[in-house]
Enzyme design. Structure first.
Site, PDB file in Angstrom:
ATOM      1  N   TYR A 142       8.611   2.099   2.811  1.00  0.00           N
ATOM      2  CA  TYR A 142       7.471   3.073   2.792  1.00  0.00           C
ATOM      3  C   TYR A 142       6.735   3.228   3.992  1.00  0.00           C
ATOM      4  CZ  TYR A 142       2.655   4.259   1.201  1.00  0.00           C
ATOM      5  OH  TYR A 142       1.417   4.673   0.932  1.00  0.00           O
ATOM      6  N   ASP A 237       8.894   0.802  11.863  1.00  0.00           N
ATOM      7  CA  ASP A 237       7.777   0.891  11.178  1.00  0.00           C
ATOM      8  C   ASP A 237       7.203  -0.629  11.204  1.00  0.00           C
ATOM      9  OD1 ASP A 237       5.489   0.711   9.667  1.00  0.00           O
ATOM     10  OD2 ASP A 237       6.051   2.242   8.264  1.00  0.00           O
ATOM     11  N   LYS A 265      -2.485  -3.021  10.294  1.00  0.00           N
ATOM     12  CA  LYS A 265      -2.773  -4.175   9.716  1.00  0.00           C
ATOM     13  C   LYS A 265      -3.211  -5.233  10.468  1.00  0.00           C
ATOM     14  CE  LYS A 265       0.365  -3.444   5.564  1.00  0.00           C
ATOM     15  NZ  LYS A 265      -0.670  -3.027   4.736  1.00  0.00           N
TER      16      LYS A 265
END
Length: 427
Positions: A142, A237, A265
């Site tokens: 994702y 990613d 994050k």
């Protein structure tokens, strides 16, 4: 009716599904979501006053636990000077310097507001740099909800049973090529099928959106070689893995250097943030230096930058990751032993402060197909029973879990003891 249930009813009257991100709705496990009042250290407290050992950690950012006093102090001080200016600030430079120090492959970095924005921008940049349109992504990985990336995207798509999304035109994804995670031969075949057409390969080096799936030996190295040979951009990613699996991220852990890296994050310390960066030659193509446009009103927000820098400084302490990894392994070993005693097959994975567990007798979990073959119904039962015991795992069998520096022996032992009780009841 609990206060959480009352709030959920009210939320559904104003917010689609009552939540602002799909997995929070508990659709993957059934039941209704908990509304959280506060988090301190390794614990959450819901609006009904119940306490939980938290293994979600705001889906990864809270590597220091919730409301770490040093981060809180520095953010509180920064708030006194204003919230956002839409102009450059010194703290952006300081965070950029720190990130580049810890991840030297990021010769230049651009801060944005979310992982989705960072992924979208990195793909656009790779296309602009190579002057090619196609890119390869992997099933179960994702990279945010930008149209061209919302294909075989794991996580929410898996949880809700949707392989893609309505509203994504077929023309937008016609240049998105798909390969199975950990299948280097499939990637090689795509390069052979589309010679000189593939701008980039993008992946989570440790897949965290189909639970926690590690790369097979040679897989990341193989991608690196294929991208170099075909003059394509390799994009890691690391929104989830960056500063979560180790101080230098997955690229340092596996000794593979991507051309571009996406972050989020942890680098915001719990505030909305994203970033992309990499080789200077590529990053010079981004506006205002080059023709690839990207902008954002709140990019480099000083509060997020302050929280991120404070977090990175704290996690740079000697032995931080040694201790974090030790606690993560204690947890997964404890869960596995508890399942074995109960006669329930369980496979676990762990890397740094990131972990996964799968109700299956498979000895290896290497792909989305492997994850789908696991016992999802047993996970649902386990999730709800553990919640009643005061342990909060992710409400989906397709999400990784996270340990923070505040998860001490007490929290791990309490979790394992609860798992023993629950698994014996389920056997």
């Amino acid at each position: 009716m609990s206060y959480s249930a009352d709030l959920y009813t009210k939320a559904k009257a104003h917010i689609p599904g009552g939540v602002n991100s799909p997995v929070r709705a508990f659709k993957g496990v059934g039941g209704e979501p908990l509304f959280i009042r506060k988090g301190i250290g390794a614990y959450l407290e819901d609006v009904d006053g119940r306490h939980y050992i938290d293994y979600i950690g705001s889906w990864g950012p809270m590597i220091l636990g919730h409301a770490h006093p040093t981060v809180l102090q520095k953010v509180t001080a920064a708030l006194q000077d204003g919230f956002s200016f839409g102009a450059p600030t010194e703290i952006e430079i300081r965070l950029a310097q720190k990130v580049s120090q810890l991840m030297p492959q990021l010769e230049r970095i651009r801060f944005v507001n979310s992982g989705t924005e960072a992924s979208m921008s990195a793909i656009r940049l790779a296309r602009g740099f190579t002057k090619r349109d196609k890119f390869i992504k992997f099933t179960g990985c994702y990279h945010g909800h930008a149209d061209s990336l919302l294909v075989a995207a794991g996580s929410g798509g898996l949880t809700l049973g949707m392989p893609s999304s309505a509203g994504v035109p077929s023309g937008v994804v016609q240049d998105t090529l798909i390969a199975p995670f950990n299948d280097i031969s499939a990637v090689a075949a795509l390069f052979k099928q589309y010679p000189s057409e593939i701008a980039a390969v993008i992946l989570e080096p440790v897949a965290g959106n189909m639970n926690c799936v590690l790369p097979m030996p040679g897989f990341l190295e193989g991608l690196w070689e294929l991208c170099d040979a075909n003059k394509s951009v390799l994009i890691f990613d690391e929104v989830m893995t960056g500063f979560r699996v180790g101080l230098g991220g997955a690229s340092a852990h596996f000794n593979v250097t991507p051309d571009l890296t996406i972050l989020g994050k942890v680098i915001g310390g719990g505030f909305p943030v994203g970033a992309f960066g990499g080789r200077e030659e590529i990053m010079q193509c981004i506006a205002p230096l080059g023709p690839v446009y990207q902008a954002g009103t709140l990019s480099g927000n000083p509060i997020a930058m302050t929280a991120g820098l404070a977090t990175l400084e704290l996690i740079s302490a000697p032995d931080f990751y040694k201790q974090l990894s030790l606690q993560t392994e204690k947890l997964t070993n404890g869960l596995r032993n508890a399942a074995k005693s109960a006669g329930i097959p369980l496979h676990t994975t762990a890397i740094g402060g990131m972990f996964g567990f799968f109700f299956t007798d498979q000895t290896k979990i290497e792909s989305e197909e492997d994850v789908k073959r696991c016992n999802i119904e047993r996970f649902k039962q386990f999730f709800h029973a553990m919640l009643k015991e005061g342990v909060y795992f992710a409400p989906s069998a397709f999400e990784a879990g996270f340990v923070s520096s505040q998860h001490g022996d007490k929290e791990i032992e309490q979790t394992v003891k609860a798992a023993e009780k629950v698994l014996n009841a389920l056997s």
